[in-house]
Design a protein around this motif. Structure first.
Motif, PDB file in Angstrom:
ATOM      1  N   ASP A  69     -12.097  30.318 -21.464  1.00  0.00           N
ATOM      2  CA  ASP A  69     -11.032  30.722 -20.548  1.00  0.00           C
ATOM      3  C   ASP A  69     -10.287  31.946 -21.083  1.00  0.00           C
ATOM      4  N   LYS A  70     -10.056  31.998 -22.383  1.00  0.00           N
ATOM      5  CA  LYS A  70      -9.409  33.169 -23.004  1.00  0.00           C
ATOM      6  C   LYS A  70     -10.312  34.394 -22.887  1.00  0.00           C
ATOM      7  N   LEU A  71     -11.614  34.182 -23.005  1.00  0.00           N
ATOM      8  CA  LEU A  71     -12.570  35.281 -22.875  1.00  0.00           C
ATOM      9  C   LEU A  71     -12.489  35.894 -21.480  1.00  0.00           C
ATOM     10  N   ALA A  72     -12.449  35.040 -20.458  1.00  0.00           N
ATOM     11  CA  ALA A  72     -12.319  35.538 -19.081  1.00  0.00           C
ATOM     12  C   ALA A  72     -10.975  36.233 -18.889  1.00  0.00           C
ATOM     13  N   ALA A  73      -9.911  35.664 -19.432  1.00  0.00           N
ATOM     14  CA  ALA A  73      -8.585  36.274 -19.305  1.00  0.00           C
ATOM     15  C   ALA A  73      -8.546  37.658 -19.957  1.00  0.00           C
ATOM     16  N   ALA A  74      -9.418  37.891 -20.930  1.00  0.00           N
ATOM     17  CA  ALA A  74      -9.501  39.192 -21.592  1.00  0.00           C
ATOM     18  C   ALA A  74     -10.384  40.171 -20.821  1.00  0.00           C
ATOM     19  N   GLY A  75     -10.908  39.741 -19.666  1.00  0.00           N
ATOM     20  CA  GLY A  75     -11.673  40.645 -18.809  1.00  0.00           C
ATOM     21  C   GLY A  75     -13.172  40.609 -18.973  1.00  0.00           C
ATOM     22  N   PHE A  76     -13.682  39.583 -19.657  1.00  0.00           N
ATOM     23  CA  PHE A  76     -15.126  39.467 -19.883  1.00  0.00           C
ATOM     24  C   PHE A  76     -15.713  38.339 -19.044  1.00  0.00           C
ATOM     25  N   TRP A  77     -17.012  38.445 -18.758  1.00  0.00           N
ATOM     26  CA  TRP A  77     -17.728  37.430 -17.999  1.00  0.00           C
ATOM     27  C   TRP A  77     -19.131  37.321 -18.567  1.00  0.00           C
ATOM     28  N   GLY A  78     -19.719  36.148 -18.470  1.00  0.00           N
ATOM     29  CA  GLY A  78     -21.083  35.967 -18.930  1.00  0.00           C
ATOM     30  C   GLY A  78     -21.633  34.643 -18.461  1.00  0.00           C
ATOM     31  N   GLU A  79     -22.835  34.359 -18.884  1.00  0.00           N
ATOM     32  CA  GLU A  79     -23.517  33.118 -18.507  1.00  0.00           C
ATOM     33  C   GLU A  79     -23.457  32.135 -19.671  1.00  0.00           C
ATOM     34  N   VAL A  80     -23.081  30.885 -19.371  1.00  0.00           N
ATOM     35  CA  VAL A  80     -23.053  29.822 -20.379  1.00  0.00           C
ATOM     36  C   VAL A  80     -23.759  28.597 -19.813  1.00  0.00           C
ATOM     37  N   GLU A  81     -24.243  27.761 -20.723  1.00  0.00           N
ATOM     38  CA  GLU A  81     -24.927  26.543 -20.282  1.00  0.00           C
ATOM     39  C   GLU A  81     -23.928  25.435 -20.023  1.00  0.00           C
ATOM     40  N   LYS A  82     -24.266  24.585 -19.045  1.00  0.00           N
ATOM     41  CA  LYS A  82     -23.429  23.436 -18.710  1.00  0.00           C
ATOM     42  C   LYS A  82     -23.333  22.520 -19.906  1.00  0.00           C
ATOM     43  N   PRO A  83     -22.244  21.858 -20.107  1.00  0.00           N
ATOM     44  CA  PRO A  83     -21.161  21.552 -19.171  1.00  0.00           C
ATOM     45  C   PRO A  83     -20.080  22.629 -19.128  1.00  0.00           C
ATOM     46  N   PHE A  84     -20.303  23.762 -19.787  1.00  0.00           N
ATOM     47  CA  PHE A  84     -19.293  24.817 -19.834  1.00  0.00           C
ATOM     48  C   PHE A  84     -19.460  25.763 -18.664  1.00  0.00           C
ATOM     49  N   SER A  85     -18.390  26.497 -18.365  1.00  0.00           N
ATOM     50  CA  SER A  85     -18.473  27.470 -17.276  1.00  0.00           C
ATOM     51  C   SER A  85     -17.434  28.554 -17.471  1.00  0.00           C
ATOM     52  N   MET A  86     -17.738  29.684 -16.891  1.00  0.00           N
ATOM     53  CA  MET A  86     -16.752  30.747 -16.771  1.00  0.00           C
ATOM     54  C   MET A  86     -16.089  30.453 -15.428  1.00  0.00           C
ATOM     55  N   LYS A  87     -14.821  30.134 -15.443  1.00  0.00           N
ATOM     56  CA  LYS A  87     -14.122  29.699 -14.227  1.00  0.00           C
ATOM     57  C   LYS A  87     -13.725  30.887 -13.366  1.00  0.00           C
ATOM     58  N   ASP A  88     -14.107  30.828 -12.096  1.00  0.00           N
ATOM     59  CA  ASP A  88     -13.769  31.889 -11.147  1.00  0.00           C
ATOM     60  C   ASP A  88     -12.352  31.669 -10.635  1.00  0.00           C
ATOM     61  N   ASP A  89     -11.429  32.433 -11.195  1.00  0.00           N
ATOM     62  CA  ASP A  89     -10.043  32.407 -10.724  1.00  0.00           C
ATOM     63  C   ASP A  89      -9.696  33.754 -10.098  1.00  0.00           C
ATOM     64  N   SER A  90     -10.709  34.373  -9.482  1.00  0.00           N
ATOM     65  CA  SER A  90     -10.574  35.730  -8.949  1.00  0.00           C
ATOM     66  C   SER A  90      -9.692  35.817  -7.704  1.00  0.00           C
ATOM     67  N   GLY A  91      -9.449  34.693  -7.062  1.00  0.00           N
ATOM     68  CA  GLY A  91      -8.659  34.725  -5.841  1.00  0.00           C
ATOM     69  C   GLY A  91      -9.477  35.094  -4.616  1.00  0.00           C
ATOM     70  N   THR A  92     -10.806  35.084  -4.739  1.00  0.00           N
ATOM     71  CA  THR A  92     -11.665  35.461  -3.610  1.00  0.00           C
ATOM     72  C   THR A  92     -12.483  34.303  -3.072  1.00  0.00           C
ATOM     73  N   LEU A  93     -12.368  33.135  -3.688  1.00  0.00           N
ATOM     74  CA  LEU A  93     -13.125  31.978  -3.201  1.00  0.00           C
ATOM     75  C   LEU A  93     -12.452  31.419  -1.951  1.00  0.00           C
ATOM     76  N   LEU A  94     -13.233  31.205  -0.930  1.00  0.00           N
ATOM     77  CA  LEU A  94     -12.712  30.669   0.323  1.00  0.00           C
ATOM     78  C   LEU A  94     -13.139  29.211   0.487  1.00  0.00           C
ATOM     79  N   PRO A  95     -12.366  28.432   1.228  1.00  0.00           N
ATOM     80  CA  PRO A  95     -12.786  27.052   1.519  1.00  0.00           C
ATOM     81  C   PRO A  95     -14.134  27.067   2.239  1.00  0.00           C
ATOM     82  N   PRO A  96     -14.893  25.971   2.162  1.00  0.00           N
ATOM     83  CA  PRO A  96     -16.255  25.933   2.714  1.00  0.00           C
ATOM     84  C   PRO A  96     -16.393  26.389   4.168  1.00  0.00           C
ATOM     85  N   LYS A  97     -15.470  26.060   5.044  1.00  0.00           N
ATOM     86  CA  LYS A  97     -15.633  26.410   6.458  1.00  0.00           C
ATOM     87  C   LYS A  97     -14.865  27.667   6.854  1.00  0.00           C
TER      88      LYS A  97
END
Length: 189
Positions: free
Chosen positions: A80-108
């Motif tokens: 989470d700190k890595l994303a807050a610093a402006g970085f993104w990448g791919e990680v294996e589950k159960p971990f994730s880079m959380k999308d808090d971009s403000g662009t995710l819309l509800p399913p419908k």
């Protein structure tokens, strides 16, 4: 002599028991990050360490960051700190880079388009960072222009574009951003 042997055996058993009680170590590998220079490598490792990660090592040649954490909770906090610093990448589950971009819309929800959007938070320490960021932005359908500049973490994009598509393209380039301000194009009735 027997007493010394018994004491030594007891100490060895106690040492093995203590070693077994040590906290488990979680190893994380973040792939496909934007790591073009020493500034990127240093900022990424510092972010992870600020989040509790240990032994952080960034490698620009492989676009990979590795680190350890004492448990899964600390590992996720470091990501989470890595994303807050402006970085993104791919990680294996159960971990994730959380999308808090403000662009995710509800399913419908219907997709929106922006005529202008200001995005913030990208790690953009040098001309190489800026060039890669601009390349990702210009690949998004409907983008007409952007004002991304080296050493500036925010930028504005203009055109008629889907902000979620822009975030996805920027993530694919190894950066993390958040939508800060948006001018939404009103759908025709």
């Amino acid at each position: 002599m027997i007493k010394v042997g018994v004491v030594m055996a007891a100490l060895a058993a106690a040492g093995m028991a203590l070693a077994g009680m040590a906290d488990p170590v979680v190893k994380i590998e973040v792939k496909n990050m934007h790591l073009c220079c020493g500034g990127c490598e240093g900022a990424a490792t510092k972010a992870v360490e600020d989040g509790g990660g240990k032994e952080a090592k960034a490698d620009k040649a492989s676009k990979t960051l590795t680190f350890t954490a004492k448990d899964e909770k600390v590992a996720q906090a470091a990501l989470d700190k890595l994303a807050a610093a402006g970085f993104w990448g791919e990680v294996e589950k159960p971990f994730s880079m959380k999308d808090d971009s403000g662009t995710l819309l509800p399913p419908k929800a219907k997709a929106v388009k922006l005529s202008s959007g200001t995005f913030k938070g990208a790690h953009n320490c040098c001309e190489s960072c800026s060039k890669a960021l601009k390349e990702a932005i210009k690949g998004v359908e409907g983008v007409e222009s952007d004002d991304a500049k080296a050493k500036e973490a925010s930028f504005t994009v203009k055109g008629a574009f889907d902000p979620a598509a822009l975030v996805k393209a920027v993530n694919a380039a190894g950066y993390h951003v958040k939508l800060d301000k948006a001018d939404v194009i009103k759908p025709a009735k």
